[in-house]
Design a protein around this motif. Structure first.
Motif, mmCIF file in Angstrom:
data_model
loop_
_atom_site.group_PDB
_atom_site.id
_atom_site.type_symbol
_atom_site.label_atom_id
_atom_site.label_comp_id
_atom_site.label_asym_id
_atom_site.label_seq_id
_atom_site.Cartn_x
_atom_site.Cartn_y
_atom_site.Cartn_z
ATOM 1 N N THR A 51 -35.414 11.101 29.881
ATOM 2 C CA THR A 51 -34.477 11.869 30.770
ATOM 3 C C THR A 51 -34.659 11.295 32.380
ATOM 4 O O THR A 51 -35.539 10.503 32.570
ATOM 5 C CB THR A 51 -35.001 13.316 30.913
ATOM 6 N N VAL A 52 -33.624 11.398 33.209
ATOM 7 C CA VAL A 52 -33.686 11.325 34.576
ATOM 8 C C VAL A 52 -33.324 12.705 35.060
ATOM 9 O O VAL A 52 -32.430 13.236 34.579
ATOM 10 C CB VAL A 52 -33.129 10.290 35.116
ATOM 11 N N ARG A 53 -33.791 13.306 36.277
ATOM 12 C CA ARG A 53 -33.392 14.414 36.975
ATOM 13 C C ARG A 53 -32.484 14.111 38.250
ATOM 14 O O ARG A 53 -33.032 13.286 38.974
ATOM 15 C CB ARG A 53 -34.415 15.334 37.118
ATOM 16 N N ARG A 54 -31.744 15.060 38.364
ATOM 17 C CA ARG A 54 -30.801 15.088 39.587
ATOM 18 C C ARG A 54 -30.871 16.629 40.082
ATOM 19 O O ARG A 54 -30.941 17.378 39.143
ATOM 20 C CB ARG A 54 -29.664 14.316 39.254
ATOM 21 N N ALA B 228 -28.218 14.043 43.490
ATOM 22 C CA ALA B 228 -28.940 13.537 44.201
ATOM 23 C C ALA B 228 -30.430 13.624 43.517
ATOM 24 O O ALA B 228 -30.609 14.139 42.448
ATOM 25 C CB ALA B 228 -29.140 14.536 45.374
ATOM 26 N N SER B 229 -31.112 12.542 44.149
ATOM 27 C CA SER B 229 -32.499 12.337 43.666
ATOM 28 C C SER B 229 -33.515 13.188 44.177
ATOM 29 O O SER B 229 -34.666 13.545 43.957
ATOM 30 C CB SER B 229 -32.979 10.905 43.292
ATOM 31 N N ASP B 230 -33.385 13.519 45.530
ATOM 32 C CA ASP B 230 -34.245 14.282 46.339
ATOM 33 C C ASP B 230 -34.578 15.669 46.091
ATOM 34 O O ASP B 230 -33.602 16.405 46.671
ATOM 35 C CB ASP B 230 -34.037 13.793 47.860
ATOM 36 N N VAL B 231 -35.160 16.098 45.173
ATOM 37 C CA VAL B 231 -35.155 17.502 44.558
ATOM 38 C C VAL B 231 -35.785 18.363 45.771
ATOM 39 O O VAL B 231 -35.558 19.529 45.806
ATOM 40 C CB VAL B 231 -36.047 17.583 43.216
ATOM 41 N N ALA B 232 -36.611 17.683 46.592
ATOM 42 C CA ALA B 232 -37.205 18.495 47.987
ATOM 43 C C ALA B 232 -36.134 18.857 48.729
ATOM 44 O O ALA B 232 -36.295 19.924 49.526
ATOM 45 C CB ALA B 232 -38.197 17.637 48.370
ATOM 46 N N SER B 233 -34.932 18.557 48.786
ATOM 47 C CA SER B 233 -33.979 18.586 49.723
ATOM 48 C C SER B 233 -33.439 19.864 49.488
ATOM 49 O O SER B 233 -32.680 20.138 49.949
ATOM 50 C CB SER B 233 -33.090 17.646 50.012
ATOM 51 N N THR B 234 -33.696 20.537 47.987
ATOM 52 C CA THR B 234 -32.891 21.633 47.721
ATOM 53 C C THR B 234 -33.972 22.781 47.756
ATOM 54 O O THR B 234 -35.110 22.618 48.161
ATOM 55 C CB THR B 234 -32.206 21.597 46.290
ATOM 56 N N ASP B 235 -33.418 24.039 47.321
ATOM 57 C CA ASP B 235 -34.258 25.003 47.306
ATOM 58 C C ASP B 235 -35.219 25.153 45.925
ATOM 59 O O ASP B 235 -35.913 25.984 45.619
ATOM 60 C CB ASP B 235 -33.617 26.369 47.560
ATOM 61 N N ARG C 150 -37.397 9.266 44.439
ATOM 62 C CA ARG C 150 -36.825 10.733 44.763
ATOM 63 C C ARG C 150 -36.129 10.567 46.138
ATOM 64 O O ARG C 150 -36.092 11.726 46.870
ATOM 65 C CB ARG C 150 -38.254 11.544 44.859
ATOM 66 N N ALA C 151 -35.594 9.448 46.584
ATOM 67 C CA ALA C 151 -34.898 9.565 47.825
ATOM 68 C C ALA C 151 -33.320 9.104 47.818
ATOM 69 O O ALA C 151 -32.993 8.686 46.626
ATOM 70 C CB ALA C 151 -35.458 8.282 48.705
ATOM 71 N N ASP C 152 -32.499 9.697 48.618
ATOM 72 C CA ASP C 152 -31.110 9.380 48.501
ATOM 73 C C ASP C 152 -30.835 8.549 49.763
ATOM 74 O O ASP C 152 -31.741 8.316 50.645
ATOM 75 C CB ASP C 152 -30.420 10.702 48.664
#
Ligand code: HEM
Length: 404
Positions: A292-295, A67-74, A92-94
């Motif tokens: 890089t891309v982050r997930r 997923a791209s929305d890092v904010a959805s995790t801890d 940054r949205a899924d």
């Protein structure tokens, strides 16, 4: 493992890339990692690095697992690209939010729509080049590679002409990132960037409100009139275009000049002996502006023989994927007309770069105009320093001479 990356800036480089030299040339380290640790967990940074083409491609293609929305995790990253806490932008949205945030603008970035702007982009390039004297020693980034795409984005967004200089200053400040050096300098850099982001937010917020009933053809009006986006999402959209459409293209243009100098290609590209379209693709592969891309993993997954838990931060190294010998013949060679050239410099899957066609057209015009205007382009590669924001250099000194 996810908790160990709390407080580590996203762009904190791995130890192997701590030196400026290694940041300019991360490719030896990538080669070693592809051989020895193609999927590896970095204890210090608390994240995974992935190096092989097939694995990186898998990550960018599978948005359900990555997923791209890092904010959805801890995971809390202390350094975000820009302040998206209030509302994420498409990058940054899924799904399903991603579709809502992207689809309304997609058609504006299709090749046909982008090509309509050619004459205007040529004018912008000409105007900037008019300000450079023959025989001058200039920083080509300052004089051309940076103001050119920023002016184009300002134009597409529909900013008032009087605000272009302010926009240029913001765009510089927003992407000037200090990650090393003493803590005071890092802190003051962070504060400066936060201030710039606040100012830009306020600026866009006002423009969006003003244009909510407008009839203009610009991208701010398009966003302003869209009922499916919140006000904060509209602001994030504008900021995303500024940042995503800025340093990336700056670096594509400058990295192209860097590659041309290293491979003695200025004349061949100028005369058309080497295709500009193809050589731009090879620059994208060889010196990818976004390395890089982050997930974030949404569930446990096996990749390259390693098990990655749910909720882990993963950096897919597209700069390494683009040099993977399993996918490219002699990947460490710059082959101007390489064919096929299935590089993934623009990512893939649902987040495939919105601005890919725009960037290609911008680079095509920039290089055509620059090479036509100056018969001598003489870069000094002896003292290059890396940028921290993306892959490229901070300044690119050049002596430029017209034929007359
Ligand atoms: C050489 C120039 C460029 C490069 C190398 C580049 C690279 C990338 C990459 C790798 C991604 C995928 C990010 C991810 O998967 O997390 C991306 C996404 C994106 N790019 Fe670009 N980019 C470039 C130019 C531009 C330009 C000129 C724009 C201006 C409109 C732009 C706007 C975007 C946007 C909005 C996204 C997010 C798309 C989405 O999430 O659906 N890019 N870009």
């Amino acid at each position: 493992m996810a908790s160990s990356n709390q407080g580590v800036a996203f762009r904190t480089p791995p130890e192997a890339l701590a030196s400026e030299q290694a940041q300019l040339n991360p490719f030896d380290w990538y080669a070693e990692m592809r051989r020895e640790h193609p999927v590896r967990y970095d204890d210090q940074r608390g994240r995974w690095d992935v190096f092989k083409y097939e694995d990186v491609k898998q990550i960018v293609s599978d948005h359900e697992t990555y997923a791209s929305d890092v904010a959805s995790t801890d995971i809390r990253l202390v350094d975000r690209d820009f302040d998206t806490d209030r509302a994420p932008s498409m990058i940054r949205a899924d799904p399903p939010a991603h579709g809502r945030l992207r689809n309304f603008v997609n058609s504006r970035f299709q090749p046909g729509s982008i090509a309509e702007h050619r004459a205007r982009f040529e004018q912008i390039a000409d105007d900037l080049l008019d300000d450079i004297d023959s025989g001058a020693n200039v920083d080509i980034i300052d004089k051309f590679s940076h103001p050119y795409p920023v002016t184009i984005i300002a134009d597409l967004l529909g900013l008032p002409r009087d605000d272009y200089d302010q926009f240029l200053t913001w765009s510089k400040a927003a992407t000037e990132l200090s990650l090393t050096g003493d803590e005071k300098a890092i802190e003051s850099n962070k504060r400066r960037r936060a201030r710039v982001q606040r100012e830009m937010r306020e600026y866009f917020s006002n423009l969006i409100s003003e244009r909510a009933t407008g009839s203009g053809d610009d991208l701010i009006t398009l966003a302003a009139m869209n009922d499916e986006l919140t006000h904060e999402e509209k602001i994030s959209f504008c900021l995303t275009l500024l940042i995503a459409g800025n340093v990336t293209t700056v670096n594509l243009i400058t990295n192209a000049l860097w590659c041309f100098e290293e491979n003695d290609l200025f004349d061949a590209v100028r005369t058309g002996a080497v295709s500009r379209t193809k050589v731009i693709e090879e620059v994208l592969r060889y010196r990818s502006p976004a390395q890089t891309v982050r997930r974030v993993t949404t569930k446990p997954v096996e990749l390259g023989g390693r098990r990655i838990d749910a909720g882990e931060l993963v950096l897919a190294r597209i700069g390494s994927a683009n040099r993977d010998p399993a996918r490219f013949d002699s990947p460490e060679e710059f082959r101007p007309e390489r064919s096929p050239n299935p590089h993934i410099a623009f990512g893939g899957g649902i987040h495939f770069c919105l601005g890919a066609q725009l960037a290609r057209l911008e680079a095509d015009i920039a290089l055509e105009k620059l090479l036509d205007r100056f018969e001598v382009i003489n870069p000094d590669l002896s003292d290059l320093s890396p940028q921290t924001f993306l892959y490229g250099v901070k300044s690119f000194p050049c002596r430029l001479e017209t034929g007359n």
